[in-house]
Design a protein around this motif. Structure first.
Motif, PDB file in Angstrom:
ATOM      1  N   ARG A 154       8.594   5.425  -4.208  1.00 33.87           N
ATOM      2  CA  ARG A 154       7.317   5.057  -3.589  1.00 33.87           C
ATOM      3  C   ARG A 154       6.726   3.824  -4.265  1.00 33.87           C
ATOM      4  O   ARG A 154       6.226   2.911  -3.594  1.00 33.87           O
ATOM      5  CB  ARG A 154       6.351   6.239  -3.675  1.00 33.87           C
ATOM      6  CG  ARG A 154       5.011   5.948  -3.065  1.00 33.87           C
ATOM      7  CD  ARG A 154       4.158   7.187  -2.974  1.00 33.87           C
ATOM      8  NE  ARG A 154       2.823   6.798  -2.593  1.00 33.87           N
ATOM      9  CZ  ARG A 154       1.740   7.392  -3.005  1.00 33.87           C
ATOM     10  NH1 ARG A 154       1.810   8.441  -3.792  1.00 33.87           N
ATOM     11  NH2 ARG A 154       0.545   6.980  -2.629  1.00 33.87           N
ATOM     12  N   LEU A 155       6.797   3.778  -5.588  1.00 32.44           N
ATOM     13  CA  LEU A 155       6.277   2.615  -6.313  1.00 32.44           C
ATOM     14  C   LEU A 155       7.050   1.354  -5.939  1.00 32.44           C
ATOM     15  O   LEU A 155       6.450   0.303  -5.694  1.00 32.44           O
ATOM     16  CB  LEU A 155       6.341   2.851  -7.823  1.00 32.44           C
ATOM     17  CG  LEU A 155       5.303   3.821  -8.377  1.00 32.44           C
ATOM     18  CD1 LEU A 155       5.652   4.229  -9.805  1.00 32.44           C
ATOM     19  CD2 LEU A 155       3.907   3.212  -8.327  1.00 32.44           C
ATOM     20  N   VAL A 156       8.373   1.465  -5.877  1.00 36.01           N
ATOM     21  CA  VAL A 156       9.190   0.302  -5.516  1.00 36.01           C
ATOM     22  C   VAL A 156       8.880  -0.139  -4.086  1.00 36.01           C
ATOM     23  O   VAL A 156       8.815  -1.341  -3.807  1.00 36.01           O
ATOM     24  CB  VAL A 156      10.692   0.600  -5.719  1.00 36.01           C
ATOM     25  CG1 VAL A 156      11.563  -0.478  -5.085  1.00 36.01           C
ATOM     26  CG2 VAL A 156      10.996   0.740  -7.211  1.00 36.01           C
ATOM     27  N   ASP A 157       8.647   0.816  -3.189  1.00 35.34           N
ATOM     28  CA  ASP A 157       8.268   0.453  -1.818  1.00 35.34           C
ATOM     29  C   ASP A 157       6.949  -0.311  -1.798  1.00 35.34           C
ATOM     30  O   ASP A 157       6.753  -1.191  -0.966  1.00 35.34           O
ATOM     31  CB  ASP A 157       8.152   1.705  -0.942  1.00 35.34           C
ATOM     32  CG  ASP A 157       9.496   2.316  -0.593  1.00 35.34           C
ATOM     33  OD1 ASP A 157      10.546   1.650  -0.792  1.00 35.34           O
ATOM     34  OD2 ASP A 157       9.515   3.488  -0.141  1.00 35.34           O
ATOM     35  N   MET A 158       6.048   0.038  -2.716  1.00 31.04           N
ATOM     36  CA  MET A 158       4.750  -0.635  -2.777  1.00 31.04           C
ATOM     37  C   MET A 158       4.884  -2.069  -3.302  1.00 31.04           C
ATOM     38  O   MET A 158       4.115  -2.948  -2.905  1.00 31.04           O
ATOM     39  CB  MET A 158       3.787   0.160  -3.671  1.00 31.04           C
ATOM     40  CG  MET A 158       3.387   1.495  -3.086  1.00 31.04           C
ATOM     41  SD  MET A 158       2.523   2.550  -4.269  1.00 31.04           S
ATOM     42  CE  MET A 158       0.854   1.926  -4.141  1.00 31.04           C
TER      43      MET A 158
END
Length: 176
Positions: A154-158
């Motif tokens: 999720r962080l990488v997607d952000m």
């Protein structure tokens, strides 16, 4: 010699914090004393200092339930205690502290689902819990690692360009 000087400075700061009845400063000094003691290999002293950090942080968090800063400090205190217990081989106690840290972080993230600092701390703590569970409960360890991976994804997607989060995700994949 340098570490002794650091402890002397920390004790002087503690005297000031107590003189001015600054609980937050007292908590930070306890954390500092724990960090110094741990770096010196004095794990019992570190555990005592981190225990004081935790006790003060709990009291302050209870007085300011809506303060995210106080809740964040509380999670940091649980994390420090868990870490020193893990290093001492007290894995059951470390798991308890790690779970307490997770509960605080989950509450924080529920208040602000896009706070990337809290999300990262939550992810890393899930990974630490997975490590602590690995040899006692394989399924629970896998679940913790799965949550670690999901949060890092999720962080990488952000922010796909964030190298730290990319590295966290690689470590999470490796843990699976």
């Amino acid at each position: 010699r340098g570490e002794t000087t650091q402890l002397d400075v920390a004790e002087s700061i503690m005297d000031l914090a107590r003189k001015y009845k600054d609980g937050a400063a007292e908590a930070q000094v306890c954390c500092l004393i724990g960090d110094i003691s741990k770096s010196q290999g004095k794990l019992a002293n570190a555990q005592e200092a981190y225990g004081q950090f935790l006790a003060i942080s709990k009291r302050l968090a209870e007085l300011s339930l809506q303060s995210s800063d106080r809740q964040r400090e509380l999670s940091a205190a649980y994390s420090r205690v868990a870490n020193v217990l893990r290093v001492q081989g007290k894995l059951d106690e470390a798991r308890i502290m790690c779970n307490q840290c997770l509960q605080v972080l989950k509450r924080l993230v529920s208040q602000d689902k896009n706070n990337t600092s809290w999300l990262r701390e939550l992810a890393l703590t899930q990974g630490e819990l997975g490590d602590l569970l690995l040899y006692v409960d394989q399924k629970a360890a896998e679940k913790a690692y799965g949550q670690y991976l999901a949060i890092t994804k999720r962080l990488v997607d952000m922010d796909p360009d964030n190298a730290t989060w990319q590295e966290d995700m690689a470590v999470a994949y490796k843990s699976m």
